[in-house]
Design an enzyme around this catalytic site. Structure first.
Site, PDB file in Angstrom:
ATOM      1  N   CYS A  73       0.833  -1.211   0.000  1.00  0.00           N
ATOM      2  CA  CYS A  73       0.000   0.000   0.000  1.00  0.00           C
ATOM      3  C   CYS A  73       0.866   1.258   0.000  1.00  0.00           C
ATOM      4  O   CYS A  73       0.600   2.205  -0.745  1.00  0.00           O
ATOM      5  CB  CYS A  73      -0.924  -0.012   1.212  1.00  0.00           C
ATOM      6  N   CYS A 120      -6.144  -3.165   7.347  1.00  0.00           N
ATOM      7  CA  CYS A 120      -7.285  -2.241   7.225  1.00  0.00           C
ATOM      8  C   CYS A 120      -8.454  -2.846   6.463  1.00  0.00           C
ATOM      9  O   CYS A 120      -9.605  -2.554   6.766  1.00  0.00           O
ATOM     10  CB  CYS A 120      -6.850  -0.923   6.600  1.00  0.00           C
TER      11      CYS A 120
END
EC number: 2.8.1.13
Length: 355
Positions: free
Chosen positions: A103, A199
């Site tokens: 990410c 997440c």
């Protein structure tokens, strides 16, 4: 004219205070929350996840409170391709990836930076606990003031251009002080708990998530010993990782551990604890920050996972793609797909993915 900075805001205390600190330092600050996960009930109903409604609203309220504009930007397609699909494929190949590193590489410090530049911004910023400093004409990353909260491990892929255009104000503070500042300026998120799960998997059920994404790819197979003798059935290689002891669901009369995962044969190899200790590894997709390329052996402190303690090691260039890491002492559960990250004191030297 003030420099313009776009800050990624998660609704948490770190990015909220980072936005305030930058405004106090005289920057024109624009807050953005990155929409990363698809419009799917599984994601949107997970309270506290990165894209939950509450996270966006927390970030929006903070932006209003400190007096900065706020937007939501959509990165769902690239996040699905570069992070979720990568995470799923690696697990199906018997590896244990770190999605935060992917990410950071493709979303926060690439897609967000490009978006910020298109808006005429000079910098992006995040609430990470790292220090970016310029030394001898080159940008480097040093550990944060708060070593317990230090996040340099997930930053080893950053390029010189990205570092030049990134600000991380929390790196100069202890976490307790960040919470104090949030309380002092009246931010409701001052006592919001830190997120520790992935997440996009707020319930922390990695296996369940991958099975939902690729139901046909998860197949039962055999537990075997190192000689290949079948010892029992496993429920799918995605449910296991190197060094795992609990949850194997197999009775052998002694303590056994996962020592290897063979995706080609759909086998999980188990053995004694001593079999999960090794003193060297090969890493690839390496990146170095104080210099462009490793050209000679170098003594470092190396971490084989985010929460591991750094251990003394020597790194050797093998070829353009690979680096050999030899540890002074054997390491427990070196895991394919995780990242090995190198330090020289508090200086982040670089890192790569374990083969």
């Amino acid at each position: 004219m003030n420099k313009k900075v776009v800050i990624g805001m998660s609704g948490g205390v770190d990015s909220s205070v980072a936005a305030y600190l930058l405004k106090e330092q005289g920057y024109d600050v624009i807050g953005v929350t990155m929409k990363l996960t698809p419009d799917d009930a599984f994601y949107t109903e997970q309270e506290g996840g990165c894209c939950s409604l509450s996270a966006v609203e927390d970030a929006r309220r903070v932006a209003y409170r400190i007096g900065i504009p706020f937007y939501v930007v959509n990165f769902t397609d690239i996040f699905k391709e570069k992070v979720i699909d990568y995470f799923t494929e690696e697990y199906l190949n018997g590896k244990t990836p770190n999605p935060c590193i992917a990410c950071n590489k493709y979303i926060k410090f690439d897609a967000l930076l490009k978006k910020a530049e298109s808006l005429g911004a000079d910098y992006i910023a995040t609430g990470h606990y790292c220090r970016i400093v310029e030394e001898n004409g080159r940008y480097v990353i040093r550990k944060s003031e708060d070593e317990k909260k230090d996040q340099t491990y997930v930053m080893y892929n950053m390029t010189q251009d990205q570092l030049k255009h990134t600000l991380m104000p929390c790196g100069d503070y202890k976490k307790d002080r960040i919470r104090e500042i949030a309380r002092e300026i009246g931010l409701n998120v001052f006592d919001k708990k830190d997120s520790e799960e992935i997440c996009f998997i707020p319930d922390n059920d990695h296996g369940g998530f991958i099975k939902r994404e690729c139901p046909k790819a998860v197949k039962t197979g055999n537990f075997v010993d190192k000689e290949g003798k079948v010892l029992g059935k496993h429920k799918g290689i995605i449910y296991y990782t190197i060094g795992q002891r609990k949850g194997l669901g197999i009775a052998t009369g002694k303590r056994v551990f996962v020592t290897n995962i063979d995706a080609m044969k759909n086998q999980v190899v188990i053995g004694e604890e001593e079999e999960i200790f090794e003193n060297e590894l090969i890493s690839f997709k390496n990146n170095f920050i104080p210099f462009d390329k490793l050209t000679e052996p170098m003594e470092v402190d190396a971490k084989i996972r985010y929460n591991a303690k750094a251990s003394k090691a020597t790194i050797y260039p093998v070829d353009d793609e690979n680096v050999k890491v030899k540890f002074e002492k054997p390491q427990r559960a070196i895991t394919k797909g995780q990242s090995v990250v190198f330090y020289d004191g508090d200086l982040l030297v670089g890192g790569g993915i374990i083969k």
